[in-house]
Write an enzyme that holds these catalytic residues in place. Structure first.
Site, PDB file in Angstrom:
ATOM      1  N   TYR A  65       8.294 -94.155  20.395  1.00 24.33           N
ATOM      2  CA  TYR A  65       8.839 -93.278  21.425  1.00 24.33           C
ATOM      3  C   TYR A  65      10.133 -93.828  22.031  1.00 24.33           C
ATOM      4  O   TYR A  65      11.024 -93.073  22.400  1.00 24.33           O
ATOM      5  CB  TYR A  65       7.812 -93.029  22.525  1.00 24.33           C
ATOM      6  CG  TYR A  65       6.631 -92.205  22.074  1.00 24.33           C
ATOM      7  CD1 TYR A  65       6.807 -91.012  21.382  1.00 24.33           C
ATOM      8  CD2 TYR A  65       5.328 -92.606  22.330  1.00 24.33           C
ATOM      9  CE1 TYR A  65       5.734 -90.247  20.963  1.00 24.33           C
ATOM     10  CE2 TYR A  65       4.245 -91.848  21.920  1.00 24.33           C
ATOM     11  CZ  TYR A  65       4.458 -90.665  21.242  1.00 24.33           C
ATOM     12  OH  TYR A  65       3.385 -89.911  20.833  1.00 24.33           O
ATOM     13  N   PHE A 123       0.158 -86.412  16.744  1.00 19.67           N
ATOM     14  CA  PHE A 123      -0.665 -87.200  15.840  1.00 19.67           C
ATOM     15  C   PHE A 123      -0.186 -87.001  14.415  1.00 19.67           C
ATOM     16  O   PHE A 123       0.064 -85.870  13.988  1.00 19.67           O
ATOM     17  CB  PHE A 123      -2.144 -86.792  15.948  1.00 19.67           C
ATOM     18  CG  PHE A 123      -3.046 -87.543  15.020  1.00 19.67           C
ATOM     19  CD1 PHE A 123      -3.447 -88.837  15.312  1.00 19.67           C
ATOM     20  CD2 PHE A 123      -3.488 -86.963  13.841  1.00 19.67           C
ATOM     21  CE1 PHE A 123      -4.273 -89.541  14.449  1.00 19.67           C
ATOM     22  CE2 PHE A 123      -4.318 -87.652  12.968  1.00 19.67           C
ATOM     23  CZ  PHE A 123      -4.712 -88.945  13.276  1.00 19.67           C
ATOM     24  N   VAL A 124      -0.086 -88.097  13.696  1.00 17.37           N
ATOM     25  CA  VAL A 124       0.256 -88.087  12.266  1.00 17.37           C
ATOM     26  C   VAL A 124      -0.818 -88.904  11.558  1.00 17.37           C
ATOM     27  O   VAL A 124      -1.177 -90.001  12.006  1.00 17.37           O
ATOM     28  CB  VAL A 124       1.658 -88.685  12.023  1.00 17.37           C
ATOM     29  CG1 VAL A 124       1.954 -88.787  10.533  1.00 17.37           C
ATOM     30  CG2 VAL A 124       2.721 -87.876  12.752  1.00 17.37           C
ATOM     31  N   GLY A 155       8.665 -90.493   8.842  1.00 16.83           N
ATOM     32  CA  GLY A 155       9.523 -89.485   9.448  1.00 16.83           C
ATOM     33  C   GLY A 155       8.819 -88.246   9.965  1.00 16.83           C
ATOM     34  O   GLY A 155       9.459 -87.360  10.530  1.00 16.83           O
ATOM     35  N   GLY A 175       6.426 -87.926  12.413  1.00 16.63           N
ATOM     36  CA  GLY A 175       6.421 -87.911  13.884  1.00 16.63           C
ATOM     37  C   GLY A 175       7.799 -87.626  14.441  1.00 16.63           C
ATOM     38  O   GLY A 175       7.945 -86.858  15.404  1.00 16.63           O
ATOM     39  N   ASN A 191      -0.934 -99.228  22.762  1.00 17.54           N
ATOM     40  CA  ASN A 191      -0.411 -98.690  21.509  1.00 17.54           C
ATOM     41  C   ASN A 191       1.042 -99.137  21.327  1.00 17.54           C
ATOM     42  O   ASN A 191       1.981 -98.363  21.496  1.00 17.54           O
ATOM     43  CB  ASN A 191      -0.525 -97.158  21.523  1.00 17.54           C
ATOM     44  CG  ASN A 191      -0.110 -96.520  20.213  1.00 17.54           C
ATOM     45  OD1 ASN A 191       0.361 -97.185  19.287  1.00 17.54           O
ATOM     46  ND2 ASN A 191      -0.262 -95.207  20.133  1.00 17.54           N
TER      47      ASN A 191
END
Length: 162
Positions: free
Chosen positions: A135, A90-91, A99, A101, A128
């Site tokens: 990812y 989580f960010v 950057g 994550g 999402n």
């Protein structure tokens, strides 16, 4: 992407409340705030026991924590190797796309490499799209043919006692 000085570090006992707050923020982001039962006491029992059941990384910018990753070891019988399971990444919203994550994922990859992990795995919500794209960018494959199976709460006790 901004050129930030991002520092990744292992969480310490003094970070318990911060981690619980991040878990709460992530549960809200995921739309599962109603399932949240995390407390600092419960987290301390799993994060700072010997050996720790989970580990937490904190991402800091200018000395302020802006993201976290919670992970633990798993194992693949097919690979006969340990694996790394990323349970939470989580960010905070203002720092996404800068950057943070990616820095957390890279740090996790270094841990996985140094411990001879055969793979890193995690889940992502099918709705999402931004997360899925994030990812996939470093090479993650989204496995459409695998579904998460879950038994929780009273169903565990019911199954155990059958």
């Amino acid at each position: 992407m901004a050129n930030l000085d991002i520092r990744i570090r292992e969480a310490e006992l003094a970070d318990l409340e911060l981690i619980v707050d991040f878990i709460s923020q992530k549960s809200e982001f995921d739309g599962s705030k109603n399932l949240l039962t995390a407390t600092a006491d419960k987290l301390q029992q799993t994060l700072f026991c010997q050996p720790p059941l989970v580990r937490v990384l904190l991402a800091e910018v200018a000395g302020k924590a802006v993201g976290f990753a919670l992970f633990y070891s798993s194992y693949s019988s097919l690979l006969t190797q340990p694996c790394l399971w990323l349970d939470d990444l989580f960010v905070q919203a203002p720092m996404r796309g800068m950057g943070v994550g990616t820095a957390l994922l890279k740090y996790l990859a270094k841990i996985a490499e140094s411990t001879n992990c055969g793979r890193m795995e995690w889940t992502v919500n099918t709705g999402n799209a931004r997360g899925i794209a994030f990812y996939e960018k470093p090479g993650a494959r989204i496995l459409e043919n695998i579904r998460v199976c879950r038994i929780e709460g009273s169903a565990i006790a019911q199954l155990a006692n059958k």
